[in-house]
Write an enzyme that holds these catalytic residues in place. Structure first.
Site, PDB file in Angstrom:
ATOM      1  CG  HIS A 375      -0.106   0.180   2.381  1.00 57.72           C
ATOM      2  ND1 HIS A 375       0.470  -0.855   3.168  1.00 57.72           N
ATOM      3  CD2 HIS A 375       0.002   1.174   3.340  1.00 57.72           C
ATOM      4  CE1 HIS A 375       1.036  -0.652   4.186  1.00 57.72           C
ATOM      5  NE2 HIS A 375       0.988   0.441   4.311  1.00 57.72           N
ATOM      6  CG  ASP A 377       2.298   5.027   4.725  1.00 61.89           C
ATOM      7  OD1 ASP A 377       1.486   3.783   4.666  1.00 61.89           O
ATOM      8  OD2 ASP A 377       3.155   5.042   5.297  1.00 61.89           O
ATOM      9  CG  HIS A 447       5.273   0.615   2.702  1.00 65.46           C
ATOM     10  ND1 HIS A 447       4.917   1.953   2.206  1.00 65.46           N
ATOM     11  CD2 HIS A 447       4.674   0.626   4.146  1.00 65.46           C
ATOM     12  CE1 HIS A 447       4.092   2.482   3.251  1.00 65.46           C
ATOM     13  NE2 HIS A 447       3.927   1.807   4.349  1.00 65.46           N
ATOM     14  NE  ARG A 457       7.581  -6.454  11.656  1.00 63.19           N
ATOM     15  CZ  ARG A 457       6.913  -5.170  11.237  1.00 63.19           C
ATOM     16  NH1 ARG A 457       6.118  -4.696  12.112  1.00 63.19           N
ATOM     17  NH2 ARG A 457       7.478  -4.210  10.560  1.00 63.19           N
TER      18      ARG A 457
END
Length: 532
Positions: A375, A377, A447, A457
């Site tokens: 996508h 941002d 990204h 994570r």
């Protein structure tokens, strides 16, 4: 609404494709193809019932009854041919998506192959070859499928989709008539298709036709070059003034524009502190409560905003020093990136979010999806056209994005950048404690995040804006609450000075606890904020 159904199917198909749900993608691409054909027929029917201009209303004068009748017929055919562009133009856009139907077939063919439906892929590929009979990739794939199926006799009789074969045949006949009218009757016709074979065009018109095609190709190349320019106003390469912070990767090593990886932003002790905060508060922090990720069913998603962290401090659920570090980390990131990207104006916090993604035990075998699909941002990425539409629901005010990693004791979870096709990976970044990734939020930096297949994570995701009226009011509320607590401590005893970036400095900013009290309970994340 009826006329937009094929775009609804298109968006759904892209979503299933992005999550590697190939059977559902096949279903949606097939529906999209059928809806597109249906909408094209509806458009053509409208041409038949609509009034067509008689020749005397055109700029070119046509004399004679037969010539006028021919021109009127050509006008109808031209209207019907233009339906290709109309159906391929999304509402609110000014131009059509080139080669729309062949593009849908290409997607369908790939999805069928990925889903294991080789017979279906062969049929779709043969259909695609109706548009581009000499395409080397399609012919090579067809040969591969034939070999894979071992020369299956049933495969040899596979025919293209009949409705599309009729569509192509009819379209070519109409084009021949229209080009005839253009050559002999001075009729104005612009071909809406890129796949039209040269033999359909009369020999006298071919030179001009080739020239038009060449100009179109040059224009498309120029548009692609323009699209790759970053108009954010940031220019990578400025100084990094914090001691111990080093540039690990820059634009050159990341194969992009306005991208950087900085190491040493946090030490291990600081990473452990924020991880402790995440463990203590993230599951109850902002509404996810340990539920599955909104992006994949194979991961659990947790998050914590700075406002919620401060309120949990007031409730005694987390340590003051831990919440304070979360606030200060954001200030550090803003200072570093503002300097490195040589920001032409002040940067304001747009949103800050401590995010943890955890692999769900026993649910990882054969996993092909992403922890977060590709996508951009601040705009809506359309990989097929390489366009990125800066319009809602995209968060268009975001100018700079950042991720500060806290750990590396997990599998997967790499950040990766792609070309605008959302497929060609241009760079990968492996998370580790204290590593900061910063990049401009616009279309030069698509990204995504690879699947987290084991472990947990955690990272601090931040976005910044140059528009003051889009600043993060929740963060300001958190700072005001913190300052108010500092004033209370001052009444009870001495306040310890903490430097320009600390809580005491924020207490001197003049924000009051009264301001914060007017909007209690704002801590639940709404859709579209957790993107990194």
């Amino acid at each position: 609404m009826e006329s937009e159904k094929h775009w609804t199917q298109y968006d759904s198909a892209l979503a299933f494709e992005a999550s590697s749900d190939w059977p559902r993608a096949v279903e949606k691409w097939r529906e999209c193809v059928n809806k597109t054909l249906g909408q094209t027929e509806e458009c053509r029917a409208q041409c038949e019932v609509a009034s067509q201009y008689l020749p005397e209303h055109q700029e070119v004068s046509v004399e004679g009854m037969f010539e006028k009748a021919a021109a009127l017929s050509l006008s109808l055919l031209s209207c019907q041919q233009s339906c290709v562009a109309q159906v391929a133009t999304r509402a609110g856009r000014i131009s059509a998506q080139e080669d729309f139907l062949p593009t849908l077939l290409e997607h369908l063919h790939i999805a069928q192959f990925k889903a294991g439906d080789l017979r279906g892929a062969v049929q779709t590929l043969r259909t695609l070859l109706l548009f581009y009979p000499s395409d080397k990739d399609s012919l090579s794939n067809l040969e591969l499928y034939t070999e894979t199926l071992g020369g299956d006799t049933g495969l040899q009789g596979t025919q293209p989709l009949q409705d599309i074969a009729q569509y192509v045949s009819r379209s070519l006949l109409e084009k021949k008539l229209l080009f005839f009218g253009k050559e002999n009757l001075n009729f104005d016709f612009t071909d809406p298709d890129l796949w039209t074979p040269e033999e359909v065009v009369p020999e006298q018109l071919r030179d001009a036709w080739r020239a038009e095609k060449e100009l179109l190709n040059e224009k498309l190349k120029e548009e692609e070059n323009v699209l790759e320019m970053d108009d954010s106003g940031f220019y990578a390469g400025g100084p990094v003034r914090q001691v111990g912070v080093t540039i690990a990767m820059d634009d050159h090593t990341l194969n992009g524009t306005n991208r950087v990886v900085l190491d040493g932003v946090l030490d291990q002790k600081e990473c452990d502190t924020v991880l402790r905060l995440a463990t203590a508060a993230a599951s109850a922090g902002d509404g996810y409560r340990g539920r599955r990720s909104p992006h994949t069913p194979h991961e659990k998603f947790e998050g914590l905003t700075v406002l919620r962290a401060v309120k949990l401090t007031q409730d005694g659920m987390v340590n003051q020093s831990d919440a304070k570090l979360l606030l200060e980390m954001g200030d550090t990131v803003r200072t570093l990136l503002s300097s490195y990207f040589r920001s032409p104006s002040d940067l304001y916090f747009s949103y800050t979010h401590l995010v943890c993604r955890s692999a769900i035990t026993g649910n990882q075998k054969g996993r092909l999806d992403l922890s977060h699909p590709v996508h951009v941002d601040n705009c809506l990425l359309e990989p097929e056209t390489r366009q990125c539409w800066r319009e809602p629901p995209a968060l268009t005010h975001r100018d700079l994005s950042a991720v500060l990693y806290l750990n590396d004791d997990f599998e997967g979870g790499e950040l990766f950048f792609t070309d605008r096709d959302a497929k060609t990976v241009t760079a990968r970044v492996k998370p580790t404690c204290g590593r900061l990734v910063g990049f401009s939020s616009g279309p030069v930096n698509p990204h995504g995040v690879t699947a987290v297949t084991a472990g947990r994570r955690c990272a601090l995701a931040l976005w910044f804006t140059k528009e003051k009226h889009h600043r993060d009011m929740e963060r300001e509320e958190a700072e005001a609450l913190w300052a108010a607590d500092g004033m209370t401590v001052k009444k009870e005893g001495e306040v310890k000075e903490e430097g320009e970036g600390g809580a005491a400095a924020r207490a001197r900013s003049g924000r009051s606890g009264g301001q914060a009290s007017r909007s209690p309970g704002r801590g639940v994340v709404t859709g579209g904020k957790d993107e990194l």
